[in-house]
Design a protein around this motif. Structure first.
Motif, PDB file in Angstrom:
ATOM      1  N   PRO A  47       1.449  38.948  33.253  1.00 32.82           N
ATOM      2  CA  PRO A  47       1.466  39.686  34.002  1.00 32.82           C
ATOM      3  C   PRO A  47       0.192  40.523  34.598  1.00 32.82           C
ATOM      4  O   PRO A  47      -0.636  39.899  33.726  1.00 32.82           O
ATOM      5  CB  PRO A  47       2.082  41.052  32.603  1.00 32.82           C
ATOM      6  CG  PRO A  47       2.225  40.186  31.214  1.00 32.82           C
ATOM      7  CD  PRO A  47       1.718  38.883  31.746  1.00 32.82           C
ATOM      8  N   PRO A  48       0.251  41.340  35.797  1.00 32.40           N
ATOM      9  CA  PRO A  48      -1.078  41.717  36.691  1.00 32.40           C
ATOM     10  C   PRO A  48      -1.207  42.545  35.192  1.00 32.40           C
ATOM     11  O   PRO A  48      -0.209  43.612  35.017  1.00 32.40           O
ATOM     12  CB  PRO A  48      -0.387  42.314  37.590  1.00 32.40           C
ATOM     13  CG  PRO A  48       0.737  41.055  37.979  1.00 32.40           C
ATOM     14  CD  PRO A  48       1.448  40.988  36.450  1.00 32.40           C
ATOM     15  N   GLY A  49      -2.772  42.367  34.883  1.00 34.77           N
ATOM     16  CA  GLY A  49      -3.380  43.453  34.548  1.00 34.77           C
ATOM     17  C   GLY A  49      -3.810  43.328  32.664  1.00 34.77           C
ATOM     18  O   GLY A  49      -4.664  44.345  32.463  1.00 34.77           O
ATOM     19  N   THR A  50      -3.321  42.042  32.769  1.00 34.14           N
ATOM     20  CA  THR A  50      -3.256  41.652  31.302  1.00 34.14           C
ATOM     21  C   THR A  50      -4.720  41.461  31.061  1.00 34.14           C
ATOM     22  O   THR A  50      -5.398  41.839  29.718  1.00 34.14           O
ATOM     23  CB  THR A  50      -2.352  40.470  30.873  1.00 34.14           C
ATOM     24  OG1 THR A  50      -0.826  40.741  31.224  1.00 34.14           O
ATOM     25  CG2 THR A  50      -2.827  39.819  29.780  1.00 34.14           C
ATOM     26  N   PHE A  51      -5.664  40.236  32.036  1.00 35.98           N
ATOM     27  CA  PHE A  51      -6.442  40.770  32.264  1.00 35.98           C
ATOM     28  C   PHE A  51      -7.746  41.304  32.960  1.00 35.98           C
ATOM     29  O   PHE A  51      -7.099  41.343  34.210  1.00 35.98           O
ATOM     30  CB  PHE A  51      -6.915  38.982  32.140  1.00 35.98           C
ATOM     31  CG  PHE A  51      -6.411  38.208  31.192  1.00 35.98           C
ATOM     32  CD1 PHE A  51      -6.712  38.115  29.695  1.00 35.98           C
ATOM     33  CD2 PHE A  51      -5.313  37.548  31.542  1.00 35.98           C
ATOM     34  CE1 PHE A  51      -6.175  37.690  28.853  1.00 35.98           C
ATOM     35  CE2 PHE A  51      -4.301  36.563  29.955  1.00 35.98           C
ATOM     36  CZ  PHE A  51      -5.345  36.199  28.754  1.00 35.98           C
ATOM     37  N   PRO A  52      -8.962  41.299  32.757  1.00 38.45           N
ATOM     38  CA  PRO A  52      -9.922  41.932  33.806  1.00 38.45           C
ATOM     39  C   PRO A  52      -9.826  41.396  35.412  1.00 38.45           C
ATOM     40  O   PRO A  52      -9.984  39.973  35.258  1.00 38.45           O
ATOM     41  CB  PRO A  52     -11.117  42.366  33.170  1.00 38.45           C
ATOM     42  CG  PRO A  52     -11.407  41.221  31.859  1.00 38.45           C
ATOM     43  CD  PRO A  52      -9.942  41.085  31.802  1.00 38.45           C
ATOM     44  N   TYR A  55     -11.522  36.851  35.792  1.00 35.80           N
ATOM     45  CA  TYR A  55     -11.725  36.524  34.069  1.00 35.80           C
ATOM     46  C   TYR A  55     -11.322  34.764  33.972  1.00 35.80           C
ATOM     47  O   TYR A  55      -9.937  34.482  34.762  1.00 35.80           O
ATOM     48  CB  TYR A  55     -10.297  37.238  33.202  1.00 35.80           C
ATOM     49  CG  TYR A  55     -10.755  36.539  32.382  1.00 35.80           C
ATOM     50  CD1 TYR A  55     -11.346  36.805  31.283  1.00 35.80           C
ATOM     51  CD2 TYR A  55      -9.386  36.004  31.972  1.00 35.80           C
ATOM     52  CE1 TYR A  55     -11.529  36.356  30.028  1.00 35.80           C
ATOM     53  CE2 TYR A  55      -9.560  35.749  30.546  1.00 35.80           C
ATOM     54  CZ  TYR A  55     -10.005  35.801  29.764  1.00 35.80           C
ATOM     55  OH  TYR A  55     -10.395  34.658  28.511  1.00 35.80           O
ATOM     56  N   ASP A  56     -12.667  34.516  33.637  1.00 37.03           N
ATOM     57  CA  ASP A  56     -12.072  33.035  33.786  1.00 37.03           C
ATOM     58  C   ASP A  56     -12.567  32.801  32.080  1.00 37.03           C
ATOM     59  O   ASP A  56     -13.301  32.332  31.673  1.00 37.03           O
ATOM     60  CB  ASP A  56     -13.367  32.545  34.430  1.00 37.03           C
ATOM     61  CG  ASP A  56     -13.433  30.733  34.097  1.00 37.03           C
ATOM     62  OD1 ASP A  56     -12.371  30.916  34.027  1.00 37.03           O
ATOM     63  OD2 ASP A  56     -14.242  29.993  34.648  1.00 37.03           O
ATOM     64  N   PRO A  57     -10.959  31.839  31.806  1.00 34.67           N
ATOM     65  CA  PRO A  57     -10.670  31.924  30.334  1.00 34.67           C
ATOM     66  C   PRO A  57     -11.430  30.762  29.909  1.00 34.67           C
ATOM     67  O   PRO A  57     -11.611  30.047  28.371  1.00 34.67           O
ATOM     68  CB  PRO A  57      -9.182  31.661  30.165  1.00 34.67           C
ATOM     69  CG  PRO A  57      -8.269  31.157  31.404  1.00 34.67           C
ATOM     70  CD  PRO A  57      -9.622  31.835  32.408  1.00 34.67           C
TER      71      PRO A  57
END
Length: 68
Positions: A47-52, A55-57
């Motif tokens: 969902p939106p906002g889970t990662f800053p 963010y690049d995994p």
């Protein structure tokens, strides 16, 4: 909660429960491998906002034993 947020949270919860089951003495490793792979493959977009933002995994330090 948005529908994809609920799906994401439920799938992550099931993966966590599967990990806990995997630590038991009676755990069926074939079941864990099949179900874990299926759950991971079915994991929806976070969902939106889970990662800053930005963010690049795929960035970050290499995994031990992986390519340098």
């Amino acid at each position: 909660m948005c529908p994809s947020c609920e799906d994401f949270a439920r799938t992550v919860l099931m993966l966590g429960q599967l990990a806990l089951y995997g630590d038991t003495a009676e755990a069926d490793q074939d079941f864990i491998e099949i179900v874990g792979t299926s759950l991971a493959a079915s994991l929806p977009e976070p969902p939106p906002g889970t990662f800053p933002p930005g963010y690049d995994p795929t960035s970050g330090p290499p995994y031990p034993g992986g390519e340098s």
